[in-house]
Design an enzyme around this catalytic site. Structure first.
Site, PDB file in Angstrom:
ATOM      1  N   LYS A   9      -9.147 -39.443  18.882  1.00 30.48           N
ATOM      2  CA  LYS A   9      -9.239 -38.219  18.175  1.00 30.48           C
ATOM      3  C   LYS A   9      -9.962 -37.241  19.104  1.00 30.48           C
ATOM      4  O   LYS A   9     -10.975 -37.725  19.833  1.00 30.48           O
ATOM      5  CB  LYS A   9      -9.841 -38.518  16.519  1.00 30.48           C
ATOM      6  N   TYR A  49       0.218 -37.644   8.818  1.00 34.72           N
ATOM      7  CA  TYR A  49      -0.694 -37.746   7.609  1.00 34.72           C
ATOM      8  C   TYR A  49      -0.002 -37.565   6.374  1.00 34.72           C
ATOM      9  O   TYR A  49      -0.574 -36.970   5.208  1.00 34.72           O
ATOM     10  CB  TYR A  49      -1.812 -36.903   7.874  1.00 34.72           C
ATOM     11  N   ASN A 112     -13.881 -39.534  12.533  1.00 34.70           N
ATOM     12  CA  ASN A 112     -14.371 -41.011  12.703  1.00 34.70           C
ATOM     13  C   ASN A 112     -13.600 -41.729  13.957  1.00 34.70           C
ATOM     14  O   ASN A 112     -13.249 -42.693  14.048  1.00 34.70           O
ATOM     15  CB  ASN A 112     -13.930 -41.704  11.599  1.00 34.70           C
ATOM     16  N   HIS A 115      -7.738 -43.480  15.440  1.00 39.30           N
ATOM     17  CA  HIS A 115      -6.837 -43.760  14.407  1.00 39.30           C
ATOM     18  C   HIS A 115      -6.130 -45.182  15.012  1.00 39.30           C
ATOM     19  O   HIS A 115      -5.896 -45.378  16.195  1.00 39.30           O
ATOM     20  CB  HIS A 115      -5.925 -42.669  14.406  1.00 39.30           C
ATOM     21  N   GLU A 126       5.094 -45.416  13.888  1.00 40.23           N
ATOM     22  CA  GLU A 126       3.988 -44.466  14.868  1.00 40.23           C
ATOM     23  C   GLU A 126       4.200 -44.469  16.064  1.00 40.23           C
ATOM     24  O   GLU A 126       4.169 -43.348  16.629  1.00 40.23           O
ATOM     25  CB  GLU A 126       2.570 -44.734  14.270  1.00 40.23           C
TER      26      GLU A 126
HETATM   27  P1  DAT Z   1      -7.538 -44.412   8.528  1.00 39.36           P
HETATM   28  O1  DAT Z   1      -7.953 -43.710   9.543  1.00 39.36           O
HETATM   29  O2  DAT Z   1      -8.985 -45.499   8.363  1.00 39.36           O
HETATM   30  O3  DAT Z   1      -6.521 -45.318   8.459  1.00 39.36           O
HETATM   31  P2  DAT Z   1      -6.787 -42.853   6.122  1.00 39.36           P
HETATM   32  O4  DAT Z   1      -5.353 -43.243   7.185  1.00 39.36           O
HETATM   33  O5  DAT Z   1      -6.729 -43.163   4.965  1.00 39.36           O
HETATM   34  O6  DAT Z   1      -7.638 -43.799   7.013  1.00 39.36           O
HETATM   35  O7  DAT Z   1      -7.032 -41.529   6.551  1.00 39.36           O
HETATM   36  C1  DAT Z   1      -6.505 -40.729   7.700  1.00 39.36           C
HETATM   37  C2  DAT Z   1      -7.672 -39.795   8.175  1.00 39.36           C
HETATM   38  O8  DAT Z   1      -8.084 -38.779   7.308  1.00 39.36           O
HETATM   39  C3  DAT Z   1      -9.071 -40.522   8.287  1.00 39.36           C
HETATM   40  O9  DAT Z   1      -9.385 -41.285   9.532  1.00 39.36           O
HETATM   41  C4  DAT Z   1     -10.294 -39.444   8.349  1.00 39.36           C
HETATM   42  C5  DAT Z   1      -9.288 -38.584   7.337  1.00 39.36           C
HETATM   43  N1  DAT Z   1      -9.646 -38.777   5.787  1.00 39.36           N
HETATM   44  C6  DAT Z   1      -9.383 -39.618   4.848  1.00 39.36           C
HETATM   45  N2  DAT Z   1     -10.216 -39.879   3.574  1.00 39.36           N
HETATM   46  C7  DAT Z   1     -10.881 -38.932   3.938  1.00 39.36           C
HETATM   47  C8  DAT Z   1     -11.980 -38.482   3.055  1.00 39.36           C
HETATM   48  N3  DAT Z   1     -12.219 -38.853   1.742  1.00 39.36           N
HETATM   49  N4  DAT Z   1     -12.545 -37.291   3.272  1.00 39.36           N
HETATM   50  C9  DAT Z   1     -12.376 -36.631   4.658  1.00 39.36           C
HETATM   51  N5  DAT Z   1     -11.537 -37.084   5.631  1.00 39.36           N
HETATM   52  C10 DAT Z   1     -10.803 -38.064   5.232  1.00 39.36           C
HETATM   53 MG    MG Z   2      -4.601 -44.511   8.300  1.00 42.16          MG
END
Ligand code: DAT
Ligand code: MG
Length: 153
Positions: A9, A49, A112, A115, A126
């Site tokens: 990212k 997303y 974070n 991905h 993906e």
């Molecule tokens: P991951 O990246 O661990 O697979 P995800 O698919 O649930 O997690 O979410 C995709 C991204 O969206 C994640 O890396 C960061 C953002 N995100 C998810 N939950 C969030 C939250 N509660 N607050 C802010 N950003 C969030």
């Molecule tokens: Mg995810």
């Protein structure tokens, strides 16, 4: 052999962490079969997303992911979808254990670093979303000869 999609990212690029992260995948014995830098468009962000459209943080996520370049990588290895998820740590980096990528390099849920596809079904979609077939490379990776026993390959 299983494949998974990784995105480095914008925060990992801006913080100069690309090499450190890629080194971990190489050191683990994973094979890199595709890699490129790109800027994600808004449409691609909405597709990637789609499970988060409507969440209060989605606008910030889209802005973050589309305003700066990212690096997309396809990794190949046995059970690599789960292996890479375990290497990443959970979404909230503050809950990620030391030794994981998020646990070593991040303090945030939204910034974070990385991905990784969350299941084999998602990974298949993906990889196709980010890479054309000709951007994925079939080649002999000698590392695999040593990363696995002959009966595991
Ligand atoms: P991951 O990246 O661990 O697979 P995800 O698919 O649930 O997690 O979410 C995709 C991204 O969206 C994640 O890396 C960061 C953002 N995100 C998810 N939950 C969030 C939250 N509660 N607050 C802010 N950003 C969030
Ligand atoms: Mg995810």
């Amino acid at each position: 052999m299983e494949r998974t999609l990784v995105l480095l990212k914008p925060d990992s690029i801006q913080r100069g962490l690309m090499g450190k992260i890629i080194t971990r995948f190489e050191a683990r014995g994973l094979k890199i079969v595709g890699m490129k830098m790109l800027k994600m468009g808004k449409e691609l962000s909405k597709e990637h997303y789609s499970h988060l459209l409507g969440k209060p943080f989605y606008p910030d996520l889209e802005k973050f992911m589309t305003h700066h370049p990212i690096v997309a990588i396809v990794l190949e290895g046995k059970e690599c979808v789960q292996v890479v998820r375990d290497m990443m740590g959970p979404t909230n980096s503050r809950k990620a254990l030391p030794g994981t990528i998020r646990g070593d390099f991040s303090m945030s849920t939204s910034r974070n670093i990385i991905h990784g596809s969350d299941s084999t079904e998602t990974a298949e979609k993906e990889v196709k979303r980010f890479f054309k077939p000709e951007e994925l490379h079939e080649y002999k990776f000698s590392g695999s000869d040593y990363a696995y026993a002959p009966d595991e390959q």
